[in-house]
Design an enzyme around this catalytic site. Structure first.
Site, short mmCIF file in Angstrom:
data_model
loop_
_atom_site.label_atom_id
_atom_site.label_comp_id
_atom_site.label_asym_id
_atom_site.label_seq_id
_atom_site.Cartn_x
_atom_site.Cartn_y
_atom_site.Cartn_z
CG ASP A 53 -7.60 -7.29 8.99
OD1 ASP A 53 -6.61 -6.97 8.31
OD2 ASP A 53 -7.87 -6.77 10.08
CG ASP A 94 -1.99 0.94 1.30
OD1 ASP A 94 -2.49 1.35 0.24
OD2 ASP A 94 -2.37 1.35 2.41
#
Ligand code: IMP
Ligand code: MG
Length: 194
Positions: A167, A111
């Protein structure tokens, strides 16, 4: 057919399915071939970033027939909700000796790049013979540090995704595919990343 419907929806909290279980499985197999081309038959020391990379690591390892040693590291930051902010910190550290070993770091998603940068710096200090990185997903648009992975499964758009180990608030890791979480489901408070 009920089976098809299940693949399309995956979970009611998803706005869209990005990658099905079958697509992931195919790409994991071809990634293993790419890795094999680079390492030949040599031994690998895999460092898996838990918890997110658990599924990916388990599946990828089983497609690689080289001798493999496995270690895990857990890094946390946050902070925030669905955006990585703050400085990552090691909360569970390596135990294997990795000096003079060919090390492959595996993570679920690249990311901002801060997590892999931190783990890369830590591992480099331990003097491996070589160091490469492998991520299942790459959100290039969000990069904040100058870092690219050596092996990338899929490039994805800047959307918050869950499933196959990824998650939100420790939920959804068990979905067999990967999908975009509905915006209204991204509002639960304190979630830890890993
Ligand atoms: P980075 O340090 O910003 O590169 O963050 C990488 C970590 O953030 C990953 O290992 C994930 O645990 C988490 N992360 C980043 N984007 C997502 C996402 O879309 N869904 C779930 N977890 C994510
Ligand atoms: Mg993670």
């Amino acid at each position: 057919m009920p089976a098809k419907k299940k693949v399309r929806t995956l979970h009611a909290d998803l706005a869209e399915v990005l990658l099905t279980e079958a697509q992931i499985h195919r790409r994991v197999k071809s990634l293993a071939r790419e890795i094999k081309e680079v390492y030949g038959d040599g031994e690998l020391t895999i460092i898996s970033l838990i918890n997110g990379a658990v599924m990916f690591t388990a599946d990828l390892m089983r497609q690689i027939d080289n001798p493999v040693r496995l270690d895990c590291i857990r890094v946390s930051s946050y902070g925030g909700k669905t955006k990585s902010i703050g400085t990552p910190q090691v909360i569970y550290n390596l135990t294997l000796d990795i000096a003079h070993r060919d090390v492959l770091i595996i993570d679920d998603i690249l990311d901002t790049g801060k997590t892999l940068q931190l783990v890369g710096q830590l591992v480099r200090k331990l003097k491996p013979a070589s160091l490469r990185t492998c991520v299942l997903l790459d959100k290039k648009a969000r990069r904040e540090v100058d870092l690219e992975a050596d092996f990338v499964g899929f490039e994805i758009p800047d959307k918050f995704v869950v499933g196959y180990g990824l998650d939100f608030n420790e939920r959804y890791r068990n979905l067999p595919g990967i999908g975009v979480l509905r915006p209204e489901k991204q509002t639960v408070g304190d979630w830890a990343k890993g």
